[in-house]
Design a protein around this motif. Structure first.
Motif, short mmCIF file in Angstrom:
data_model
loop_
_atom_site.label_atom_id
_atom_site.label_comp_id
_atom_site.label_asym_id
_atom_site.label_seq_id
_atom_site.Cartn_x
_atom_site.Cartn_y
_atom_site.Cartn_z
N GLY A 39 -84.70 2.23 48.14
CA GLY A 39 -83.26 2.43 48.33
C GLY A 39 -82.49 1.29 47.71
N PHE A 40 -81.24 1.55 47.36
CA PHE A 40 -80.42 0.53 46.72
C PHE A 40 -79.75 -0.36 47.77
N GLY A 41 -79.51 -1.61 47.40
CA GLY A 41 -78.70 -2.51 48.19
C GLY A 41 -77.53 -2.96 47.35
N TYR A 42 -76.35 -3.05 47.93
CA TYR A 42 -75.17 -3.45 47.18
C TYR A 42 -75.30 -4.90 46.72
N GLY A 43 -74.79 -5.14 45.52
CA GLY A 43 -74.76 -6.50 45.00
C GLY A 43 -76.06 -6.95 44.36
N LYS A 44 -77.00 -6.04 44.11
CA LYS A 44 -78.27 -6.40 43.51
C LYS A 44 -78.48 -5.62 42.22
N PRO A 45 -79.06 -6.26 41.19
CA PRO A 45 -79.38 -5.54 39.96
C PRO A 45 -80.79 -4.96 40.01
N TYR A 46 -80.95 -3.78 39.42
CA TYR A 46 -82.25 -3.11 39.42
C TYR A 46 -82.62 -2.68 38.00
N ALA A 47 -83.89 -2.83 37.67
CA ALA A 47 -84.42 -2.32 36.41
C ALA A 47 -84.80 -0.86 36.61
N VAL A 48 -84.27 0.02 35.77
CA VAL A 48 -84.54 1.45 35.85
C VAL A 48 -85.26 1.87 34.57
N ASP A 49 -86.50 2.32 34.70
CA ASP A 49 -87.29 2.78 33.56
C ASP A 49 -87.36 4.30 33.59
N TYR A 50 -87.13 4.96 32.44
CA TYR A 50 -87.07 6.41 32.41
C TYR A 50 -87.39 6.90 31.01
N ILE A 51 -87.66 8.20 30.91
CA ILE A 51 -87.99 8.83 29.64
C ILE A 51 -86.94 9.89 29.33
N VAL A 52 -86.37 9.83 28.11
CA VAL A 52 -85.42 10.83 27.66
C VAL A 52 -85.81 11.23 26.24
N GLU A 53 -85.98 12.51 26.03
CA GLU A 53 -86.42 13.06 24.75
C GLU A 53 -87.67 12.36 24.23
N GLY A 54 -88.61 12.12 25.13
CA GLY A 54 -89.88 11.52 24.76
C GLY A 54 -89.84 10.03 24.54
N GLU A 55 -88.67 9.41 24.66
CA GLU A 55 -88.52 7.97 24.43
C GLU A 55 -88.42 7.22 25.75
N MET A 56 -89.24 6.19 25.89
CA MET A 56 -89.18 5.33 27.07
C MET A 56 -88.00 4.39 26.95
N ARG A 57 -87.13 4.38 27.95
CA ARG A 57 -85.96 3.52 27.93
C ARG A 57 -85.89 2.71 29.22
N SER A 58 -85.18 1.60 29.16
CA SER A 58 -85.01 0.73 30.32
C SER A 58 -83.56 0.30 30.41
N SER A 59 -82.97 0.42 31.59
CA SER A 59 -81.59 0.02 31.80
C SER A 59 -81.49 -0.84 33.05
N VAL A 60 -80.32 -1.44 33.24
CA VAL A 60 -80.04 -2.21 34.45
C VAL A 60 -78.93 -1.51 35.21
N LEU A 61 -79.13 -1.28 36.48
CA LEU A 61 -78.12 -0.68 37.34
C LEU A 61 -77.70 -1.73 38.36
N SER A 62 -76.41 -2.05 38.39
CA SER A 62 -75.95 -3.14 39.24
C SER A 62 -74.63 -2.80 39.89
N SER A 63 -74.49 -3.13 41.16
CA SER A 63 -73.22 -3.00 41.86
C SER A 63 -72.72 -4.39 42.21
N MET A 64 -71.49 -4.49 42.70
CA MET A 64 -70.94 -5.78 43.10
C MET A 64 -71.21 -6.02 44.57
N LYS A 65 -71.52 -7.25 44.89
CA LYS A 65 -71.78 -7.62 46.27
C LYS A 65 -70.51 -7.49 47.11
N VAL A 66 -70.64 -6.91 48.30
CA VAL A 66 -69.51 -6.82 49.22
C VAL A 66 -69.31 -8.19 49.86
N GLN A 67 -68.21 -8.85 49.52
CA GLN A 67 -67.96 -10.19 50.04
C GLN A 67 -66.46 -10.43 50.17
N LYS A 68 -66.14 -11.41 50.95
CA LYS A 68 -64.74 -11.79 51.13
C LYS A 68 -64.41 -12.97 50.21
#
Length: 362
Positions: A39-68
């Motif tokens: 599961g995701f946690g807010y404010g943390k970056p994650y490496a997402v590995d996936y295949i699209v049209e036979g090509e292996m790709r890697s992206s970063v999915l990141s949200s902003m930390k909930v803070q005051k």
């Protein structure tokens, strides 16, 4: 878990308008063999590995930390920042690309608009090592290489290039200078983040400092012709170097346009800060990098007037590195010198980068 993977695959398929097969999702910096994320946690970056049209790709999915504080207090603040990054990352040369912006729903889905709970950004993943590792190595091993000078000059050249792209919008320049002084992310927001019992600088000291910063706001107020393309947070943690001087910049902040002294002071402040950690003053390798970085910028840009406008931007960056929140283990004598620096540069008519060590003294 299967439902969770389906949500991510569905989202990625919508982004690329093609079927996507998810391979794995791991927190950034995960050790080899670490189990896949559940599961995701807010404010943390994650490496997402996936295949699209036979090509292996890697992206970063990141949200902003909930803070005051720091201008990220509300959902709207964080949504605004993410949506701006999705656009602005892709208009700056050498910046990591953004692929999409979206948000998490309250039920764990990844969707667009309407049911937003928190926004996130999906970016390309780039290789390399953060520039701060070079500065760590110089501090800790005493190994200084000609490549260190080449990289500092390359970063200076880069700023001279992007700053050459001017923008005629006086109201926007006024806003950026106003935000430097009063924004939650900048000088007054940083002051509010210091503890009440901070022993190195009293409340009256902070009040006096803020009043001088307001005076600087008016000194810069009519310099609207200086508005240009900027990065906005050009520090060593936001630069990824690969071989030689090949680099990518990350996490552009606070707007596409601003005062060029912001970027130049941001990077050069870190050379001074690392020198304080190693020597207790500005000297040696870091003094060399500090002066070469600034001098090369002035020559390449032709903006020799910049030294007249740097002081309040140095105050902003000094407040960051002097902060017990960001650097709790900093030696007391270094904090004292950083606040000497703040007081002295505020009183200077222009910044004397060839004799910057004078600003560290009481």
């Amino acid at each position: 878990m299967a439902e969770y993977r389906e949500e991510v695959e569905k989202y990625l398929s919508e982004v690329f308008a093609k079927p996507v097969r998810l391979v794995r999702i791991l927190p950034m910096g995960a050790e080899p063999g670490e189990k896949e994320l559940k599961g995701f946690g807010y404010g943390k970056p994650y490496a997402v590995d996936y295949i699209v049209e036979g090509e292996m790709r890697s992206s970063v999915l990141s949200s902003m930390k909930v803070q005051k504080g720091f201008g990220h207090d509300t959902f709207a603040d964080r949504a605004s920042a993410i949506l701006w990054q999705n656009m602005a990352f892709n208009t700056l040369p050498n910046h990591v690309r953004s692929l999409d912006a979206g948000f998490f729903t309250k039920y764990g889905g990844l969707k667009s608009a309407g049911e937003a709970d928190e926004f996130f950004i999906l970016m390309d993943r780039v290789g390399g090592l953060e520039y701060y590792r070079d500065l760590d190595r110089i501090r800790d091993t005493h190994f200084f290489h000609p490549l260190d000078v080449d990289r500092a000059l390359a970063l200076s050249d880069y700023l001279a290039y992007i700053h050459s792209q001017k923008h005629d919008e006086p109201v926007l320049y006024h806003r950026r200078i106003r935000e430097l002084v009063g924004s939650g992310e900048c000088i007054m927001g940083l002051v509010d983040s210091y503890p009440k019992d901070f022993k190195f600088y009293s409340e009256s000291d902070f009040e006096r400092m803020e009043q001088k910063c307001v005076e600087w706001r008016w000194k810069l107020h009519d310099k609207v012709h200086r508005l240009c393309v900027v990065h906005g947070d050009f520090h060593p943690w936001n630069i990824m170097f690969r071989n030689g001087v090949d680099f990518t910049v990350l996490d552009r902040s606070r707007g596409e346009y601003g005062e060029p002294a912001d970027d130049v002071s941001c990077m050069s402040m870190n050379y001074l800060f690392y020198s304080l950690q190693k020597y207790g003053e500005l000297k040696g390798e870091y003094k060399d990098l500090f002066e070469r970085f600034i001098e090369n910028y002035l020559i390449k840009s032709g903006d020799f007037d910049m030294v007249k406008y740097m002081p309040p931007f140095y105050v902003f960056r000094a407040l960051v590195v002097a902060s017990p929140l960001w650097y709790p283990g900093l030696k007391p004598e270094i904090r004292v010198k950083l606040f000497n620096f703040i007081d002295n540069v505020l009183d200077a008519d222009e910044f004397d980068y060839k004799n910057a060590d004078q600003y560290l003294k009481k």
